[in-house]
Scaffold this motif. Sequence first.
Motif, PDB file in Angstrom:
ATOM      1  N   SER A   1       0.841  -1.169  -0.016  1.00 42.90           N
ATOM      2  CA  SER A   1       0.084  -0.020  -0.054  1.00 42.90           C
ATOM      3  C   SER A   1       0.810   1.233  -0.025  1.00 42.90           C
ATOM      4  CB  SER A   1      -0.831  -0.001   1.170  1.00 42.90           C
ATOM      5  OG  SER A   1      -1.343   1.233   1.602  1.00 42.90           O
ATOM      6  N   GLN A   2       0.322   2.129  -0.371  1.00 40.94           N
ATOM      7  CA  GLN A   2       1.036   3.601  -0.604  1.00 40.94           C
ATOM      8  C   GLN A   2       1.185   4.086   0.550  1.00 40.94           C
ATOM      9  OE1 GLN A   2       2.473   4.902  -3.375  1.00 40.94           O
ATOM     10  NE2 GLN A   2       1.954   3.100  -4.405  1.00 40.94           N
ATOM     11  N   ALA A   3       0.641   3.672   1.717  1.00 39.88           N
ATOM     12  CA  ALA A   3       0.341   4.076   3.132  1.00 39.88           C
ATOM     13  C   ALA A   3       1.858   3.577   3.843  1.00 39.88           C
ATOM     14  CB  ALA A   3      -0.930   3.670   3.749  1.00 39.88           C
ATOM     15  N   VAL A   4       2.521   2.404   3.203  1.00 39.40           N
ATOM     16  CA  VAL A   4       3.530   2.068   3.950  1.00 39.40           C
ATOM     17  C   VAL A   4       4.716   2.675   3.323  1.00 39.40           C
ATOM     18  CG1 VAL A   4       5.074  -0.226   4.383  1.00 39.40           C
ATOM     19  CG2 VAL A   4       2.445  -0.174   4.143  1.00 39.40           C
ATOM     20  N   LYS A   5       5.744   3.194   4.087  1.00 42.73           N
ATOM     21  CA  LYS A   5       6.919   4.070   3.416  1.00 42.73           C
ATOM     22  C   LYS A   5       7.990   2.622   3.170  1.00 42.73           C
ATOM     23  CE  LYS A   5       9.909   7.818   4.100  1.00 42.73           C
ATOM     24  NZ  LYS A   5      10.273   9.205   4.628  1.00 42.73           N
ATOM     25  N   THR A   6       8.628   2.913   2.184  1.00 40.04           N
ATOM     26  CA  THR A   6       9.677   2.121   1.854  1.00 40.04           C
ATOM     27  C   THR A   6      10.977   2.850   1.716  1.00 40.04           C
ATOM     28  OG1 THR A   6       9.365   2.018  -0.625  1.00 40.04           O
ATOM     29  CG2 THR A   6       8.353   0.364   0.711  1.00 40.04           C
ATOM     30  N   GLN A   7      12.142   2.247   1.614  1.00 37.89           N
ATOM     31  CA  GLN A   7      13.531   2.852   1.401  1.00 37.89           C
ATOM     32  C   GLN A   7      13.653   3.614  -0.019  1.00 37.89           C
ATOM     33  OE1 GLN A   7      17.095   0.502   1.506  1.00 37.89           O
ATOM     34  NE2 GLN A   7      18.401   2.285   2.253  1.00 37.89           N
ATOM     35  N   LYS A   8      13.911   4.998  -0.172  1.00 39.84           N
ATOM     36  CA  LYS A   8      14.065   5.500  -1.573  1.00 39.84           C
ATOM     37  C   LYS A   8      15.458   4.870  -2.108  1.00 39.84           C
ATOM     38  CE  LYS A   8      13.963   9.882  -3.774  1.00 39.84           C
ATOM     39  NZ  LYS A   8      13.716  11.306  -3.757  1.00 39.84           N
ATOM     40  N   ILE A   9      15.244   4.622  -3.143  1.00 44.46           N
ATOM     41  CA  ILE A   9      16.401   4.000  -3.982  1.00 44.46           C
ATOM     42  C   ILE A   9      16.868   5.214  -5.148  1.00 44.46           C
ATOM     43  CG2 ILE A   9      17.759   2.237  -5.064  1.00 44.46           C
ATOM     44  CD1 ILE A   9      16.976   1.342  -2.239  1.00 44.46           C
ATOM     45  N   SER A  10      17.949   5.680  -4.953  1.00 47.83           N
ATOM     46  CA  SER A  10      18.211   6.769  -6.143  1.00 47.83           C
ATOM     47  C   SER A  10      18.346   5.860  -7.553  1.00 47.83           C
ATOM     48  CB  SER A  10      19.676   7.462  -5.791  1.00 47.83           C
ATOM     49  OG  SER A  10      20.133   8.179  -7.115  1.00 47.83           O
ATOM     50  N   PRO A  11      17.867   6.718  -8.578  1.00 44.28           N
ATOM     51  CA  PRO A  11      18.011   6.000 -10.136  1.00 44.28           C
ATOM     52  C   PRO A  11      19.303   5.807 -10.560  1.00 44.28           C
ATOM     53  CG  PRO A  11      17.295   8.439 -10.101  1.00 44.28           C
ATOM     54  CD  PRO A  11      17.233   7.714  -8.616  1.00 44.28           C
ATOM     55  N   ASP A  12      20.622   6.418  -9.786  1.00 46.59           N
ATOM     56  CA  ASP A  12      21.850   6.284 -10.143  1.00 46.59           C
ATOM     57  C   ASP A  12      22.453   5.158  -9.497  1.00 46.59           C
ATOM     58  OD1 ASP A  12      21.840   8.617 -11.681  1.00 46.59           O
ATOM     59  OD2 ASP A  12      22.135  10.175  -9.806  1.00 46.59           O
ATOM     60  N   VAL A  13      21.959   4.365  -8.725  1.00 51.54           N
ATOM     61  CA  VAL A  13      22.412   3.263  -7.891  1.00 51.54           C
ATOM     62  C   VAL A  13      21.546   1.858  -8.358  1.00 51.54           C
ATOM     63  CG1 VAL A  13      23.239   4.752  -6.322  1.00 51.54           C
ATOM     64  CG2 VAL A  13      21.031   3.352  -5.589  1.00 51.54           C
ATOM     65  N   THR A  14      22.446   0.903  -7.767  1.00 46.88           N
ATOM     66  CA  THR A  14      21.572  -0.410  -7.997  1.00 46.88           C
ATOM     67  C   THR A  14      21.863  -1.059  -6.653  1.00 46.88           C
ATOM     68  OG1 THR A  14      21.805  -0.752 -10.397  1.00 46.88           O
ATOM     69  CG2 THR A  14      21.458  -2.789  -9.098  1.00 46.88           C
ATOM     70  N   SER A  15      20.594  -1.258  -5.869  1.00 49.23           N
ATOM     71  CA  SER A  15      20.833  -1.647  -4.471  1.00 49.23           C
ATOM     72  C   SER A  15      20.909  -3.433  -4.787  1.00 49.23           C
ATOM     73  CB  SER A  15      19.547  -1.390  -3.694  1.00 49.23           C
ATOM     74  OG  SER A  15      19.457  -2.044  -2.400  1.00 49.23           O
ATOM     75  N   ALA A  16      21.770  -3.753  -3.572  1.00 47.86           N
ATOM     76  CA  ALA A  16      21.757  -5.245  -3.319  1.00 47.86           C
ATOM     77  C   ALA A  16      20.670  -5.979  -2.665  1.00 47.86           C
ATOM     78  CB  ALA A  16      23.084  -5.450  -2.791  1.00 47.86           C
ATOM     79  N   TYR A  17      19.638  -5.070  -1.985  1.00 42.31           N
ATOM     80  CA  TYR A  17      18.519  -5.440  -1.327  1.00 42.31           C
ATOM     81  C   TYR A  17      18.970  -6.701  -0.514  1.00 42.31           C
ATOM     82  CZ  TYR A  17      15.440  -2.338  -3.792  1.00 42.31           C
ATOM     83  OH  TYR A  17      14.737  -1.155  -4.303  1.00 42.31           O
ATOM     84  N   HIS A  18      19.963  -6.229   0.533  1.00 34.55           N
ATOM     85  CA  HIS A  18      20.305  -7.216   1.603  1.00 34.55           C
ATOM     86  C   HIS A  18      19.062  -7.298   2.566  1.00 34.55           C
ATOM     87  CE1 HIS A  18      22.191  -9.363   4.715  1.00 34.55           C
ATOM     88  NE2 HIS A  18      21.901  -8.457   5.592  1.00 34.55           N
TER      89      HIS A  18
END
Length: 367
Positions: free
Chosen positions: A265-282
């Motif tokens: 849901s949009q009511a749940v805040k998630t970590q913002k990931i910049s478009p310049d990076v690729t997270s490893a999502y540990h």
Amino acid sequence: MTIPFLDLHRQYQSIKEEIDFAIRSVVNDQIFILGPRLEKFEAEFAKYLDVKHVYGINSGTDGLILAMKSLGIGKGDEVITPTQSFIATTLAITEVGATPVFVDSNQDTFLIDVTSIEKAITKRTKAILPVHLYGCPVDMSVIMQIADKHKLFVIEDACQAHGALYHDRKVGTIGQVGVFSFYPGKNLGCYGDGGALVTNDDEVAASIKLLRNYGQKQKYHHEVIGTNTRLDEIQAAVLSVKLRKLDEWNKKRNMVARWYQEYLSQAVKTQKISPDVTSAYHVFPILVENREQLQTYLSNEGVASLIHYPVPIHLQECYKHLGYKTGDYLNAENIMSKIVSLPMYPELTQEEVQHVCSTVNKFAQAG
């Protein structure tokens, strides 16, 4: 449906034959410390990261300690670091006798607020120690510019970010030294404790190599006061097998993250990931009110969850003597009072992610 927070058994089943062969080979050869498997893994990891030097050690924590020792950081020095992190980052600073100087988090990325770093610099500052927390790269361009301007070292804590990219560079290779952990639950994990230091600096590399093995080049001849922190042959053999799978696993983690972002849901805040990076999502963290109730609700629906991390480092009892108090770093304190980590591993199915999200959404809507 029962969904564990992490299921290493699924991973093992997918590589069982290779892992079993690798371990048996070490046992058959009877070479357990500083042998050919470690050399092989160090060379493979160096090639993967595109870095000159890799040294296997026995934990990410020891890696951070050796990184600072190799740069001459010690008593009287200050090291700038985020208060939102696992405590090992700061324990390493105090272990060498230096003083941690904390910086608040960015309220959207949950990472160190790079706009606040320069204000924390004093005449005693020797280094900046950013953390690529939850697998997401910090804005290293800004940090390197600040470090260059003030002639500071940069030690990257990449213990949660194996294979993560800042622009087109692997994290851990941008500062003077990068540190990785191979704790079993990490994206690249062994079957015990383990870690590595990486650097392109020949002098720093030579220092690390001495420090990790009793300060000796020749056995029983000790040039400096070193320690015993070495990655053993069995763990190195396991890591060589897993390294070949890392990019594939990280791609699957990114797919799982996209499912979470789609179904939550949009009511749940998630970590913002910049478009310049690729997270490893540990880790896949969310922010919610009443997280204890959410965790109970999830558990009742068969979903495991964890908190990474509940207490900012500046408010930990062991650092009470530093004189920090509640309210000193409001963003980090707010985030860490609401953060919950949802299951995240490459083997998660879309159906499982949908179940997790449906449960979280029901809780949030009831709210």
